[in-house]
Design a protein around this motif. Structure first.
Motif, short mmCIF file in Angstrom:
data_model
loop_
_atom_site.label_atom_id
_atom_site.label_comp_id
_atom_site.label_asym_id
_atom_site.label_seq_id
_atom_site.Cartn_x
_atom_site.Cartn_y
_atom_site.Cartn_z
N ALA A 85 0.79 -1.23 0.00
CA ALA A 85 0.00 0.00 0.00
C ALA A 85 0.83 1.29 0.00
CB ALA A 85 -0.93 -0.01 1.21
N ARG A 86 2.08 1.23 0.36
CA ARG A 86 2.88 2.46 0.43
C ARG A 86 3.18 3.01 -0.96
NH1 ARG A 86 4.47 -0.76 4.67
NH2 ARG A 86 4.31 0.24 6.70
N PRO A 87 3.24 4.34 -1.08
CA PRO A 87 3.39 4.95 -2.41
C PRO A 87 4.67 4.57 -3.14
CG PRO A 87 3.42 6.64 -0.67
CD PRO A 87 3.11 5.34 -0.02
N GLY A 88 5.70 4.22 -2.42
CA GLY A 88 6.95 3.86 -3.06
C GLY A 88 6.87 2.58 -3.89
N TYR A 89 5.80 1.81 -3.70
CA TYR A 89 5.61 0.58 -4.46
C TYR A 89 4.64 0.77 -5.64
CZ TYR A 89 7.69 -1.75 -0.41
OH TYR A 89 8.53 -2.15 0.59
N CYS A 90 4.38 2.01 -6.02
CA CYS A 90 3.32 2.30 -6.99
C CYS A 90 3.57 1.74 -8.39
CB CYS A 90 3.06 3.80 -7.06
SG CYS A 90 4.44 4.76 -7.71
N TYR A 91 4.77 1.32 -8.70
CA TYR A 91 5.03 0.76 -10.03
C TYR A 91 5.22 -0.75 -10.01
CZ TYR A 91 5.49 5.57 -11.44
OH TYR A 91 5.23 6.89 -11.68
N THR A 92 4.86 -1.37 -8.89
CA THR A 92 4.97 -2.82 -8.72
C THR A 92 3.60 -3.39 -8.43
OG1 THR A 92 7.22 -2.60 -7.87
CG2 THR A 92 6.05 -4.65 -7.35
N VAL A 93 3.26 -4.50 -9.11
CA VAL A 93 1.98 -5.17 -8.89
C VAL A 93 2.23 -6.64 -8.58
CG1 VAL A 93 0.54 -3.61 -10.25
CG2 VAL A 93 1.69 -5.52 -11.40
N GLU A 94 1.26 -7.24 -7.90
CA GLU A 94 1.28 -8.67 -7.62
C GLU A 94 0.14 -9.32 -8.36
OE1 GLU A 94 1.60 -11.80 -3.88
OE2 GLU A 94 1.25 -9.68 -3.46
N ALA A 120 -0.15 -4.97 -17.90
CA ALA A 120 0.63 -4.26 -16.87
C ALA A 120 1.69 -3.37 -17.50
CB ALA A 120 1.26 -5.26 -15.91
N LYS A 121 2.34 -3.87 -18.52
CA LYS A 121 3.35 -3.07 -19.21
C LYS A 121 2.71 -1.84 -19.84
CE LYS A 121 7.09 -3.46 -22.55
NZ LYS A 121 7.83 -4.34 -23.44
N ASN A 122 1.59 -2.03 -20.53
CA ASN A 122 0.89 -0.92 -21.16
C ASN A 122 0.39 0.10 -20.14
OD1 ASN A 122 1.32 -2.15 -23.62
ND2 ASN A 122 -0.78 -2.90 -23.82
N ALA A 123 0.09 -0.37 -18.93
CA ALA A 123 -0.40 0.51 -17.87
C ALA A 123 0.73 1.27 -17.18
CB ALA A 123 -1.21 -0.29 -16.85
N GLY A 124 1.98 0.99 -17.56
CA GLY A 124 3.11 1.73 -17.01
C GLY A 124 3.74 1.14 -15.78
N TYR A 125 3.39 -0.11 -15.45
CA TYR A 125 4.03 -0.74 -14.29
C TYR A 125 5.43 -1.22 -14.68
CZ TYR A 125 -0.40 -0.40 -11.97
OH TYR A 125 -1.53 0.10 -11.40
N HIS A 126 6.30 -1.32 -13.70
CA HIS A 126 7.69 -1.70 -13.91
C HIS A 126 7.97 -3.15 -13.51
CE1 HIS A 126 12.05 -1.54 -13.99
NE2 HIS A 126 12.08 -1.90 -12.73
N MET A 127 7.28 -3.64 -12.49
CA MET A 127 7.61 -4.95 -11.92
C MET A 127 6.33 -5.71 -11.60
SD MET A 127 10.18 -6.86 -10.83
CE MET A 127 11.49 -5.65 -10.71
N MET A 128 6.37 -7.03 -11.88
CA MET A 128 5.27 -7.90 -11.46
C MET A 128 5.85 -8.96 -10.53
SD MET A 128 2.37 -9.96 -13.64
CE MET A 128 1.53 -8.46 -14.16
N ILE A 129 5.16 -9.16 -9.42
CA ILE A 129 5.55 -10.10 -8.37
C ILE A 129 4.53 -11.22 -8.31
CG2 ILE A 129 5.89 -10.33 -5.84
CD1 ILE A 129 7.94 -8.47 -7.01
N GLY A 130 4.98 -12.40 -7.92
CA GLY A 130 4.07 -13.51 -7.68
C GLY A 130 4.54 -14.34 -6.51
N GLY A 131 3.60 -14.91 -5.79
CA GLY A 131 3.89 -15.85 -4.72
C GLY A 131 3.30 -17.19 -5.11
#
Length: 174
Positions: A85-94, A120-131
């Motif tokens: 939730a912190r703003p510094g993670y705004c370009y990373t999605v899970e 996600a790439k088109n939306a401007g995200y930089h990183m995708m995470i998965g668990g």
């Protein structure tokens, strides 16, 4: 966004954004995973109102839910949301991806993930995470083939089906 692909069985798969009318199919796919797999560490199936709240929160957050359709039936879905939730993670999605039990091992997860990565790439995200559960070898292999790298092995952090579970963390630069 609509996309058409062919799965390993030669069936045409349509990928499109989820609609409110897909809620019950999404719920059935997710609840089967809850009850029978370690793809999610949830214990209890969701109710229809809970699934509707999840759907609405994705829409309000601007996050996609993509569905795979074969012969007018929803057979899988993928989505992503906030990593933290912190703003510094705004370009990373899970992300998450689920496929109906009768349609697994046909390449649907790959089709859904490929579409989700492009979204996600088109939306401007930089990183995708998965668990991913450490015993879910097909999912780990798929993610590796899609260019995800393993960045962590969290030992015994989960508990389901009367056993401790390890979680593998993966990431991909978009």
């Amino acid at each position: 966004m609509e996309l058409t692909e062919i799965d390993k069985e030669g069936e045409t798969v349509y990928i499109r954004p989820a609609m409110i009318g897909d809620i019950e199919a999404l719920l059935a796919i997710y609840n089967d995973a809850v009850l029978h797999t370690t793809a999610t560490y949830d214990y209890n199936p969701r109710s229809l109102p809970e699934q509707l709240t999840w759907f609405q929160s994705k829409q309000e957050g601007g996050y996609p839910i993509l569905v795979g359709i074969i012969k007018n039936n929803v057979v899988g879905f993928s989505s992503y949301g906030s990593f933290r939730a912190r703003p510094g993670y705004c370009y990373t999605v899970e992300h998450s991806v689920y496929v109906h039990q009768n349609f697994r091992c046909r390449g649907l997860a790959r089709i859904l993930m490929t579409s989700l990565l492009q979204h996600a790439k088109n939306a401007g995200y930089h990183m995708m995470i998965g668990g991913i559960d450490a015993d879910n070898i097909p999912s780990l292999n798929l993610h590796e083939q899609l260019g995800f790298i393993q960045v962590g092995h969290l030992k015994e952090v989960g508990w389901k089906f009367e056993r401790r579970l390890d979680l593998i963390m993966v990431q991909k630069i978009l």
